[in-house]
Design a protein around this motif. Structure first.
Motif, PDB file in Angstrom:
ATOM      1  N   LYS A   2       1.012  -1.114   0.046  1.00  0.00           N
ATOM      2  CA  LYS A   2      -0.120  -0.166   0.041  1.00  0.00           C
ATOM      3  C   LYS A   2       0.930   1.421  -0.037  1.00  0.00           C
ATOM      4  O   LYS A   2       0.786   2.365  -0.565  1.00  0.00           O
ATOM      5  CB  LYS A   2      -0.895  -0.013   1.516  1.00  0.00           C
ATOM      6  CG  LYS A   2      -2.066  -1.056   1.076  1.00  0.00           C
ATOM      7  CD  LYS A   2      -3.015  -0.841   2.449  1.00  0.00           C
ATOM      8  CE  LYS A   2      -4.032  -2.297   2.395  1.00  0.00           C
ATOM      9  NZ  LYS A   2      -4.450  -2.338   3.589  1.00  0.00           N
ATOM     10  N   GLY A   5       2.247   1.927  -3.382  1.00  0.00           N
ATOM     11  CA  GLY A   5       1.114   2.228  -4.715  1.00  0.00           C
ATOM     12  C   GLY A   5       0.874   4.048  -4.175  1.00  0.00           C
ATOM     13  O   GLY A   5       0.809   4.757  -5.019  1.00  0.00           O
ATOM     14  N   GLY A  46       1.739   3.059  -9.988  1.00  0.00           N
ATOM     15  CA  GLY A  46       0.880   3.327  -8.672  1.00  0.00           C
ATOM     16  C   GLY A  46      -0.426   2.732  -8.639  1.00  0.00           C
ATOM     17  O   GLY A  46      -0.775   1.981  -7.894  1.00  0.00           O
ATOM     18  N   TYR A  47      -1.066   2.647  -9.854  1.00  0.00           N
ATOM     19  CA  TYR A  47      -2.427   2.013  -9.852  1.00  0.00           C
ATOM     20  C   TYR A  47      -2.241   0.406  -9.796  1.00  0.00           C
ATOM     21  O   TYR A  47      -2.896  -0.369  -8.954  1.00  0.00           O
ATOM     22  CB  TYR A  47      -3.101   2.258 -11.128  1.00  0.00           C
ATOM     23  CG  TYR A  47      -4.372   1.403 -11.535  1.00  0.00           C
ATOM     24  CD1 TYR A  47      -5.569   1.812 -10.628  1.00  0.00           C
ATOM     25  CD2 TYR A  47      -4.500   0.448 -12.123  1.00  0.00           C
ATOM     26  CE1 TYR A  47      -6.691   0.932 -10.688  1.00  0.00           C
ATOM     27  CE2 TYR A  47      -5.713  -0.417 -12.257  1.00  0.00           C
ATOM     28  CZ  TYR A  47      -6.858  -0.246 -11.484  1.00  0.00           C
ATOM     29  OH  TYR A  47      -7.728  -0.907 -11.721  1.00  0.00           O
ATOM     30  N   LEU A  49       0.208  -1.080  -8.227  1.00  0.00           N
ATOM     31  CA  LEU A  49       0.701  -1.420  -6.957  1.00  0.00           C
ATOM     32  C   LEU A  49      -0.541  -1.298  -5.946  1.00  0.00           C
ATOM     33  O   LEU A  49      -0.562  -2.015  -5.046  1.00  0.00           O
ATOM     34  CB  LEU A  49       1.637  -0.456  -6.590  1.00  0.00           C
ATOM     35  CG  LEU A  49       3.064  -0.967  -7.275  1.00  0.00           C
ATOM     36  CD1 LEU A  49       4.296   0.114  -6.619  1.00  0.00           C
ATOM     37  CD2 LEU A  49       3.832  -2.252  -6.954  1.00  0.00           C
ATOM     38  N   ALA A  50      -1.435  -0.349  -6.281  1.00  0.00           N
ATOM     39  CA  ALA A  50      -2.541  -0.177  -5.276  1.00  0.00           C
ATOM     40  C   ALA A  50      -3.564  -1.330  -5.447  1.00  0.00           C
ATOM     41  O   ALA A  50      -4.117  -1.723  -4.599  1.00  0.00           O
ATOM     42  CB  ALA A  50      -3.160   1.248  -5.555  1.00  0.00           C
TER      43      ALA A  50
END
Length: 132
Positions: A2, A5, A46-47, A49-50
């Motif tokens: 988290k 991300g 980032g998307y 990983l999130a």
């Protein structure tokens, strides 16, 4: 996951702000385009990983009270060393040299690329890395 991300998404907003400021002040299209592309790459990472963080268990890096030893153990499966990327690199270099010196070099580079690609795809179907 988290944390990573969120970090990439915040980095994406920073890069977007810098792209806008750079584009307005410099009026230089190449650097502005590169910064906007960097923004897009940060958003994609980032998307991912999130999105992945919601599907996996909570890691030790997400726990503020965790010790270093809490993250010990098996990390995952990593491929052993392979000679196939070297074959692909030699074939790719020959192919790009074909653009400079003559298209006839493609006759030599395409078989090398195909051998490297074949070996890389079927690496785990033969030899010491064969799955049982």
């Amino acid at each position: 996951m988290k944390v990573q991300g969120k970090m990439f998404l915040w980095l994406a907003f920073f890069v977007l702000a810098m792209a806008i400021v750079y584009g307005v002040w410099s009026k230089e299209p190449a650097g502005t385009t590169a910064l906007f592309l960097g923004f897009g790459l940060c958003v994609m990472i980032g998307y991912y990983l999130a999105f992945t963080a919601r599907r996996v268990d909570v890691g030790a890096q997400d726990n503020k009270e965790a010790d270093v030893a809490d993250d010990a153990g098996e990390v995952g499966f990593f491929s052993p060393h392979s000679w196939q990327p070297l074959s692909l690199a030699i074939g790719g270099a020959l192919a790009f040299m074909g653009v400079v010196f003559g298209w006839w070099l493609l006759y030599f580079s395409v078989p090398i690329i195909m051998i490297g690609l074949w070996g890389w795809v079927f690496e785990y179907y033969r030899g010491e890395n064969q799955n049982q």
